[in-house]
Design an enzyme around this catalytic site. Structure first.
Site, short mmCIF file in Angstrom:
data_model
loop_
_atom_site.label_atom_id
_atom_site.label_comp_id
_atom_site.label_asym_id
_atom_site.label_seq_id
_atom_site.Cartn_x
_atom_site.Cartn_y
_atom_site.Cartn_z
N LYS A 1 23.29 -25.40 -100.26
CA LYS A 1 22.32 -26.45 -99.94
C LYS A 1 22.99 -27.82 -99.79
O LYS A 1 22.48 -28.68 -99.09
CB LYS A 1 21.20 -26.49 -100.98
CG LYS A 1 20.37 -25.21 -100.92
CD LYS A 1 19.07 -25.29 -101.63
CE LYS A 1 18.23 -24.06 -101.34
NZ LYS A 1 18.85 -22.81 -101.85
C1 LIG Z 1 18.46 -21.59 -101.33
C2 LIG Z 1 19.37 -20.43 -101.54
C3 LIG Z 1 19.26 -19.23 -100.79
C4 LIG Z 1 18.16 -19.01 -99.77
O1 LIG Z 1 18.30 -19.81 -98.62
P1 LIG Z 1 17.06 -20.02 -97.63
O2 LIG Z 1 17.48 -21.09 -96.70
O3 LIG Z 1 15.91 -20.43 -98.50
O4 LIG Z 1 16.81 -18.71 -96.94
C5 LIG Z 1 20.19 -18.22 -101.01
N1 LIG Z 1 21.16 -18.36 -101.96
C6 LIG Z 1 21.29 -19.48 -102.69
C7 LIG Z 1 22.37 -19.55 -103.72
C8 LIG Z 1 20.42 -20.55 -102.52
O5 LIG Z 1 20.55 -21.67 -103.28
#
Ligand SMILES: *Cc1c(COP(=O)(O)O)cnc(C)c1O
Length: 486
Positions: free
Chosen positions: A124
């Site tokens: 993120k």
């Molecule tokens: C947010 C997240 C996801 C999922 O990603 P999306 O964009 O919501 O599909 C997968 N793995 C981790 C570690 C995350 O923080």
């Protein structure tokens, strides 16, 4: 470049106009009127570019109302080896999203693309760090301020705080369930001492926190007066920032534009893989986009059968890949809009049906809502599912075979990627977190702790700054008002 709503009843807007907002006023999500194209000449020219320059080239196709010199400066401020420094031994931080070949057997190649080397050790940061700089830039131009208010059970809240810390014109008020996050996640957030970051530990569970955010958002007068905004995964700028690393992954894994690659993506809200869909629509030679889910398999069900059936919170499992514990993927509507040939009135009807009847059916069977499932494979989409036992087995196997420790979400990705890799097409698996964040499961799989990147060894011992509050909407409102002075 103008942006339209997937529900077709909101005025077209520019990039800067949708930057600070969330949903379109008609309840839809914004997408560009049409996807900008990437030519093979451009792809060739981009092969040698440092990450920040590639990010600029991609951003300028979408953010056409921001002066190019400003965009370039923002990209260079964001994508540095120092920000993305938490690399493994053997990885080069200057690459920002370094690739590592796991296996190359009988032409079947599995490649890990590291996206989790940023300040909070999860992918993120790739988008959120850019968002922090874009927000600060846009607010300064408008002489405006913004108070970000949200709830987190872990990854999103910390990524937002590390992106917004110290930014002029921005404050963050983040609710989390008191004593319910892991010690590592708690320390990561609560050790921030920046005066513009407010951590509020709510006496309750995550759902109580989310209910409080909804209650405040529904008070339109309060929201306007306090200049409340969010940074959730439907934010369009976040999606664009993610498009960049798909292109980067493609370029780094190939030597000519005749070649294709596939991606497997550990998915929750469909935000990450939605960016892969957009890269593919722009003309990047991507063969397959494989959605990997955990026990919460709503998306796997859709991509196998054409039936979209959301689950209630009581039917959403708490798993050991918790950031994928989502049963109503907020970005899915963007793909459905394209799948339906951008027919906004049908999107409106289908997502109304999701609200009233819990889902829709595009399988083409008698009584279904349409037959577009037949077109899903043409968009490259495939899917698969991984459960706790798979996760544990995959973490062990990857450790044994390749000597690297992966986190639980990435393990779900590798498990599913192995089911879809084909000869001659490298399969890139997006690494969405580092294992130190999910140490309890690493201990279960490997019988020892995950290694922590430098600087994270003793974060639990740092002084913490947070407020404990009851799950009381009036109390949180007065806390916000007291700290904004608005
Ligand atoms: C947010 C997240 C996801 C999922 O990603 P999306 O964009 O919501 O599909 C997968 N793995 C981790 C570690 C995350 O923080």
């Amino acid at each position: 470049m103008q942006y339209v709503s997937t529900r077709g009843q909101a005025p077209a807007q520019s990039f800067s106009q949708i930057l600070l907002g969330g949903l379109a006023p008609d309840g839809g999500l914004y997408l560009p009127v049409e996807y900008p194209k990437v030519s093979h000449v451009e792809l060739d020219a981009w092969r040698k570019l440092p990450y920040a320059d590639l990010a600029f080239e991609v951003l300028k196709k979408f953010a056409t109302d921001i002066p190019e010199a400003d965009l370039k400066a923002l990209a260079h401020k964001t994508y540095t080896a120092d920000v993305y420094r938490n690399v493994r031994a053997g990885e080069d931080a200057a690459q920002v999203t370094p690739l590592r070949v796991l296996e190359d057997k009988d032409g079947r190649k599995l490649v890990l693309q590291a996206l989790s080397n940023g300040p909070t050790l999860a992918f993120k940061d790739m988008a959120m760090q850019l968002l922090g700089n874009l927000f600060e830039y846009a607010l300064a131009k408008q002489h405006a301020e913004l108070n970000i208010f949200g709830a987190t059970s872990g990854d999103t809240g910390s990524a937002a705080e590390y992106a917004m810390r110290g930014k002029k014109g921005i404050r963050v008020f983040m609710l989390s369930p008191h004593k319910k996050m892991s010690a590592f996640q708690t320390a990561q957030m609560f050790s921030l001492q920046d005066p513009n970051i407010f951590n509020i530990a709510v006496e309750g569970v995550f759902d109580d926190c989310q209910d409080m955010v909804k209650a405040v958002s529904n008070d339109l007068e309060f929201k306007a007066r306090q200049k409340i905004g969010t940074v959730n995964s439907i934010n369009w700028a976040r999606v664009v920032a993610q498009v960049v690393y798909y292109i980067r992954g493609y370029l780094a894994a190939t030597t000519s534009n005749e070649q294709k690659v596939s991606f497997t993506v550990p998915s929750g809200n469909f935000g990450n893989i939605c960016a892969g869909h957009i890269a593919r629509m722009m003309g990047v030679p991507i063969a397959k986009l494989v959605v990997a889910t955990n026990e919460n398999d709503v998306l796997d069900e859709f991509f196998r059968t054409g039936v979209y059936r959301v689950r209630k919170s009581a039917e959403t499992f708490h798993t050991t890949s918790p950031s994928m514990d989502i049963s109503k993927a907020s970005n899915f509507e963007r793909f459905v809009f394209d799948l339906l040939g951008r027919d906004a009135s049908r999107v409106r009807a289908l997502f109304h049906k999701v609200e009233t009847q819990g889902g829709f059916d595009l399988s083409g069977k008698p009584g279904s809502d349409g037959d577009e499932f037949g077109k899903v494979a043409g968009y490259g989409f495939r899917s698969g599912k991984s459960v706790h036992a798979d996760r544990i087995a995959t973490i062990r196997d990857v450790q044994d075979r390749y000597g690297i420790t992966i986190d639980t979400h990435t393990a779900d990705g590798i498990k599913v990627a192995r089911e879809h890799v084909e000869p001659g097409v490298p399969m890139l698996i997006l690494e969405t977190a580092l294992p130190a964040k999910f140490n309890e499961t690493i201990r279960e799989a490997l019988g020892r702790d995950a290694k922590r990147p430098a600087g994270f060894e003793r974060i639990e011992d740092l002084p913490q700054r947070f407020e404990v509050m009851p799950a009381d909407v009036a109390a949180i409102k007065s806390f916000i008002a007291n700290h904004t002075g608005l």
